[in-house]
Design a protein around this motif. Sequence first.
Motif, PDB file in Angstrom:
ATOM      1  N   LEU A  38      10.756  36.175  45.705  1.00 60.49           N
ATOM      2  CA  LEU A  38      10.416  36.492  44.325  1.00 60.49           C
ATOM      3  C   LEU A  38       9.446  37.650  44.353  1.00 60.49           C
ATOM      4  O   LEU A  38       8.436  37.601  45.066  1.00 60.49           O
ATOM      5  N   ALA A  39       9.735  38.708  43.601  1.00 59.56           N
ATOM      6  CA  ALA A  39       8.830  39.849  43.495  1.00 59.56           C
ATOM      7  C   ALA A  39       8.313  39.915  42.064  1.00 59.56           C
ATOM      8  O   ALA A  39       9.093  39.870  41.112  1.00 59.56           O
ATOM      9  N   ILE A  40       7.010  40.003  41.910  1.00 62.05           N
ATOM     10  CA  ILE A  40       6.387  40.154  40.604  1.00 62.05           C
ATOM     11  C   ILE A  40       5.893  41.590  40.523  1.00 62.05           C
ATOM     12  O   ILE A  40       4.946  41.976  41.207  1.00 62.05           O
ATOM     13  N   MET A  41       6.589  42.378  39.713  1.00 60.53           N
ATOM     14  CA  MET A  41       6.353  43.811  39.603  1.00 60.53           C
ATOM     15  C   MET A  41       5.394  44.121  38.456  1.00 60.53           C
ATOM     16  O   MET A  41       5.445  43.459  37.423  1.00 60.53           O
ATOM     17  N   PRO A  42       4.559  45.135  38.620  1.00 61.67           N
ATOM     18  CA  PRO A  42       3.705  45.549  37.505  1.00 61.67           C
ATOM     19  C   PRO A  42       4.536  46.207  36.406  1.00 61.67           C
ATOM     20  O   PRO A  42       5.630  46.723  36.675  1.00 61.67           O
ATOM     21  N   PRO A  43       4.031  46.187  35.181  1.00 63.92           N
ATOM     22  CA  PRO A  43       4.739  46.868  34.097  1.00 63.92           C
ATOM     23  C   PRO A  43       4.865  48.364  34.396  1.00 63.92           C
ATOM     24  O   PRO A  43       4.034  48.941  35.094  1.00 63.92           O
ATOM     25  N   THR A  44       5.894  48.977  33.852  1.00 66.37           N
ATOM     26  CA  THR A  44       6.087  50.409  34.077  1.00 66.37           C
ATOM     27  C   THR A  44       5.058  51.255  33.339  1.00 66.37           C
ATOM     28  O   THR A  44       4.753  52.357  33.768  1.00 66.37           O
ATOM     29  N   ASP A  45       4.510  50.743  32.253  1.00 63.44           N
ATOM     30  CA  ASP A  45       3.506  51.481  31.476  1.00 63.44           C
ATOM     31  C   ASP A  45       2.108  51.086  31.943  1.00 63.44           C
ATOM     32  O   ASP A  45       1.695  49.936  31.766  1.00 63.44           O
ATOM     33  N   PRO A  46       1.354  52.011  32.540  1.00 60.74           N
ATOM     34  CA  PRO A  46      -0.001  51.689  33.008  1.00 60.74           C
ATOM     35  C   PRO A  46      -0.923  51.152  31.909  1.00 60.74           C
ATOM     36  O   PRO A  46      -1.895  50.466  32.206  1.00 60.74           O
ATOM     37  N   ALA A  47      -0.605  51.410  30.653  1.00 63.04           N
ATOM     38  CA  ALA A  47      -1.416  50.865  29.555  1.00 63.04           C
ATOM     39  C   ALA A  47      -1.338  49.345  29.522  1.00 63.04           C
ATOM     40  O   ALA A  47      -2.243  48.685  29.004  1.00 63.04           O
ATOM     41  N   ASP A  48      -0.266  48.784  30.082  1.00 58.80           N
ATOM     42  CA  ASP A  48      -0.102  47.329  30.125  1.00 58.80           C
ATOM     43  C   ASP A  48      -0.713  46.704  31.372  1.00 58.80           C
ATOM     44  O   ASP A  48      -0.726  45.488  31.511  1.00 58.80           O
ATOM     45  N   TRP A  49      -1.210  47.514  32.296  1.00 57.39           N
ATOM     46  CA  TRP A  49      -1.738  46.990  33.546  1.00 57.39           C
ATOM     47  C   TRP A  49      -2.931  46.062  33.380  1.00 57.39           C
ATOM     48  O   TRP A  49      -3.028  45.068  34.104  1.00 57.39           O
ATOM     49  N   PRO A  50      -3.878  46.320  32.465  1.00 59.59           N
ATOM     50  CA  PRO A  50      -5.006  45.379  32.358  1.00 59.59           C
ATOM     51  C   PRO A  50      -4.565  43.946  32.069  1.00 59.59           C
ATOM     52  O   PRO A  50      -5.081  43.001  32.662  1.00 59.59           O
ATOM     53  N   ARG A  51      -3.589  43.777  31.211  1.00 60.64           N
ATOM     54  CA  ARG A  51      -3.087  42.432  30.908  1.00 60.64           C
ATOM     55  C   ARG A  51      -2.383  41.840  32.126  1.00 60.64           C
ATOM     56  O   ARG A  51      -2.525  40.664  32.444  1.00 60.64           O
ATOM     57  N   PHE A  52      -1.631  42.673  32.852  1.00 60.66           N
ATOM     58  CA  PHE A  52      -0.943  42.235  34.060  1.00 60.66           C
ATOM     59  C   PHE A  52      -1.954  41.856  35.145  1.00 60.66           C
ATOM     60  O   PHE A  52      -1.784  40.849  35.841  1.00 60.66           O
ATOM     61  N   ILE A  53      -2.993  42.651  35.278  1.00 55.87           N
ATOM     62  CA  ILE A  53      -4.051  42.341  36.245  1.00 55.87           C
ATOM     63  C   ILE A  53      -4.682  40.990  35.907  1.00 55.87           C
ATOM     64  O   ILE A  53      -4.962  40.179  36.792  1.00 55.87           O
ATOM     65  N   GLY A  54      -4.875  40.719  34.620  1.00 58.71           N
ATOM     66  CA  GLY A  54      -5.384  39.408  34.203  1.00 58.71           C
ATOM     67  C   GLY A  54      -4.468  38.283  34.639  1.00 58.71           C
ATOM     68  O   GLY A  54      -4.924  37.236  35.107  1.00 58.71           O
ATOM     69  N   LEU A  55      -3.153  38.493  34.519  1.00 54.55           N
ATOM     70  CA  LEU A  55      -2.189  37.485  34.969  1.00 54.55           C
ATOM     71  C   LEU A  55      -2.295  37.275  36.475  1.00 54.55           C
ATOM     72  O   LEU A  55      -2.267  36.139  36.953  1.00 54.55           O
ATOM     73  N   LEU A  56      -2.434  38.365  37.234  1.00 58.07           N
ATOM     74  CA  LEU A  56      -2.574  38.231  38.683  1.00 58.07           C
ATOM     75  C   LEU A  56      -3.826  37.433  39.047  1.00 58.07           C
ATOM     76  O   LEU A  56      -3.801  36.613  39.969  1.00 58.07           O
ATOM     77  N   HIS A  57      -4.905  37.646  38.310  1.00 58.64           N
ATOM     78  CA  HIS A  57      -6.123  36.855  38.553  1.00 58.64           C
ATOM     79  C   HIS A  57      -5.877  35.377  38.236  1.00 58.64           C
ATOM     80  O   HIS A  57      -6.370  34.496  38.950  1.00 58.64           O
TER      81      HIS A  57
END
Length: 81
Positions: A38-57
């Motif tokens: 299973l690969a969990i990829m970051p969103p393509t739009d860096p503007a969405d990265w803070p929310r994705f980083i929160g999910l990773l935490h």
Amino acid sequence: MAFNATWFPGPEAVAGMQQLGSARELAALVIYLDPDSLAIMPPTDPADWPRFIGLLHQLRDGAAELADHLDRTGVPGPGGE
């Protein structure tokens, strides 16, 4: 769209970050479940990265919480639970 799945890791299961391609920012959390992965990829739009980083935490914290719980519960087996 909801997606639910259940996997049981095999004896060679591992997890970690994997670089994708030559660009530094292209990376994914990859969980090799032996034999599935299973690969969990970051969103393509860096503007969405803070929310994705929160999910990773949250994934990190949830995994640590589960590991601690299982450590306290003990390993089932002969003579165990």
